[in-house]
Motif scaffolding. Sequence first.
Motif, PDB file in Angstrom:
ATOM      1  N   MET A  35       0.818  -1.221   0.000  1.00 10.49           N
ATOM      2  CA  MET A  35       0.000   0.000   0.000  1.00 10.49           C
ATOM      3  C   MET A  35       0.847   1.264   0.000  1.00 10.49           C
ATOM      4  SD  MET A  35      -3.485  -0.280   0.716  1.00 10.49           S
ATOM      5  CE  MET A  35      -3.745   1.027   1.934  1.00 10.49           C
ATOM      6  N   SER A  36       1.821   1.282   0.897  1.00  3.47           N
ATOM      7  CA  SER A  36       2.631   2.476   1.059  1.00  3.47           C
ATOM      8  C   SER A  36       3.362   2.785  -0.246  1.00  3.47           C
ATOM      9  CB  SER A  36       3.623   2.239   2.193  1.00  3.47           C
ATOM     10  OG  SER A  36       4.548   3.270   2.259  1.00  3.47           O
ATOM     11  N   PHE A  39       0.841   3.951  -3.149  1.00  2.08           N
ATOM     12  CA  PHE A  39       0.311   5.309  -3.081  1.00  2.08           C
ATOM     13  C   PHE A  39       1.401   6.386  -3.021  1.00  2.08           C
ATOM     14  CE2 PHE A  39      -3.543   2.964  -1.741  1.00  2.08           C
ATOM     15  CZ  PHE A  39      -4.423   3.497  -2.659  1.00  2.08           C
ATOM     16  N   SER A  40       2.605   6.041  -2.543  1.00  4.30           N
ATOM     17  CA  SER A  40       3.642   7.069  -2.411  1.00  4.30           C
ATOM     18  C   SER A  40       4.693   6.981  -3.524  1.00  4.30           C
ATOM     19  CB  SER A  40       4.365   6.909  -1.071  1.00  4.30           C
ATOM     20  OG  SER A  40       5.180   5.749  -1.103  1.00  4.30           O
ATOM     21  N   GLU A  42       7.223   5.165  -3.294  1.00  4.81           N
ATOM     22  CA  GLU A  42       8.480   4.744  -2.659  1.00  4.81           C
ATOM     23  C   GLU A  42       8.748   3.255  -2.895  1.00  4.81           C
ATOM     24  OE1 GLU A  42       8.652   5.732   1.499  1.00  4.81           O
ATOM     25  OE2 GLU A  42       8.034   7.798   1.092  1.00  4.81           O
ATOM     26  N   VAL A  45       8.397  -2.454   0.574  1.00  3.72           N
ATOM     27  CA  VAL A  45       9.042  -3.222   1.633  1.00  3.72           C
ATOM     28  C   VAL A  45       8.476  -4.636   1.722  1.00  3.72           C
ATOM     29  CG1 VAL A  45       9.796  -1.300   3.082  1.00  3.72           C
ATOM     30  CG2 VAL A  45       7.497  -2.218   3.360  1.00  3.72           C
ATOM     31  N   PHE A  64      -6.231   4.152 -10.963  1.00  2.11           N
ATOM     32  CA  PHE A  64      -6.976   4.075  -9.699  1.00  2.11           C
ATOM     33  C   PHE A  64      -7.572   5.444  -9.367  1.00  2.11           C
ATOM     34  CE2 PHE A  64      -7.307   4.521  -5.076  1.00  2.11           C
ATOM     35  CZ  PHE A  64      -7.978   3.364  -4.716  1.00  2.11           C
TER      36      PHE A  64
ATOM     37  N   ILE B  87      -1.447   2.535   6.070  1.00  2.00           N
ATOM     38  CA  ILE B  87      -0.030   2.615   5.712  1.00  2.00           C
ATOM     39  C   ILE B  87       0.820   2.838   6.973  1.00  2.00           C
ATOM     40  CG2 ILE B  87       1.675   4.072   4.533  1.00  2.00           C
ATOM     41  CD1 ILE B  87      -0.410   4.381   2.254  1.00  2.00           C
ATOM     42  N   GLU B  90       0.945  -0.433   8.921  1.00  7.12           N
ATOM     43  CA  GLU B  90       1.833  -1.425   8.291  1.00  7.12           C
ATOM     44  C   GLU B  90       3.290  -1.079   8.561  1.00  7.12           C
ATOM     45  OE1 GLU B  90       0.944  -2.012   4.124  1.00  7.12           O
ATOM     46  OE2 GLU B  90      -0.630  -3.439   4.599  1.00  7.12           O
ATOM     47  N   ARG B  91       3.631   0.196   8.411  1.00  4.87           N
ATOM     48  CA  ARG B  91       5.018   0.629   8.668  1.00  4.87           C
ATOM     49  C   ARG B  91       5.408   0.342  10.105  1.00  4.87           C
ATOM     50  NH1 ARG B  91       4.558   6.250   5.852  1.00  4.87           N
ATOM     51  NH2 ARG B  91       5.411   5.832   3.800  1.00  4.87           N
ATOM     52  N   ILE B  94       5.906  -3.445  10.716  1.00  4.44           N
ATOM     53  CA  ILE B  94       7.195  -3.887  10.182  1.00  4.44           C
ATOM     54  C   ILE B  94       8.310  -3.414  11.100  1.00  4.44           C
ATOM     55  CG2 ILE B  94       8.876  -3.603   8.331  1.00  4.44           C
ATOM     56  CD1 ILE B  94       6.673  -3.290   6.393  1.00  4.44           C
TER      57      ILE B  94
END
Lengths: 146, 146
Positions: A35-36, A39-40, A42, A45, A64, B87, B90-91, B94
């Motif tokens: 997700m991160s 949307f970003s 980046e 992970v 989207f 997000i 999730e971060r 982790i």
Amino acid sequence: MSFVVKGLLRSYNVDEKGDEHMNMFSWEGWWTSDMSSFFSGEKAVFSIDAIENSELLIITLADFEEMTLKVPVMDRYFRLLFQNSLITKERRLISSVTDAAEEKYVRLMEYSPQIIQRIPQNLIASYLGITPETLSRIKKKITLRK
Amino acid sequence: MSFVVKGLLRSYNVDEKGDEHMNMFSWEGWWTSDMSSFFSGEKAVFSIDAIENSELLIITLADFEEMTLKVPVMDRYFRLLFQNSLITKERRLISSVTDAAEEKYVRLMEYSPQIIQRIPQNLIASYLGITPETLSRIKKKITLRK
């Protein structure tokens, strides 16, 4: 981001020691993605593997965004999806810090019976943060109680 | 569910041993709630405390549902809100399993600088799952490096 038409996938991350940490499972009708990263933009992970042969529909971020602007009900759809996902994550986070191994499994049976039915034992153990041996002992204990 | 007009709150759960586990902080412009309880009607597992004097606007589930049906853009607003929250979770999940204490703090500085600036030290330590002493040692080390 991918929509699962058919099959079963898992997303997980790998730490510096090479240990895997399960994030989530996805099957028919679910979406999966980092997700991160989606949307970003980046670096991701999470790694995503197919556990069964899978068919996916993939959407780009640009598509989207166009879709939610043109079809507002998709915002409602994803609001509900993210809301449920958030609730699942909060429950799992609480369970991971407060529950003993057996309670973790009992909660999983209660809230995510599909995981119990469909996911290989070693991945369920990893998802619960316990060893496959502990999981096998817990299952035996629960069966004997019935 | 509550919208924070003014102030600062924290949500946390307490395990059977009486230990607290931080869930999240909320300040001006944020929403706070036990999401699972709000949407399902089940008993709440999170407690919410005000850290500073706070002013809240509270919405019931019935009003929330009426609002999103009558004003579809609210679905978009909450879709984005839940998406970002997911997000962040999730971060954090982790980071909690893969990072050493110092990395956890560095990531928090990077992704949630407001928490560093505004939250009392003992609560930041609790949020990171480390002791206040470890946090203090990490901060000294980082200051010395600058």
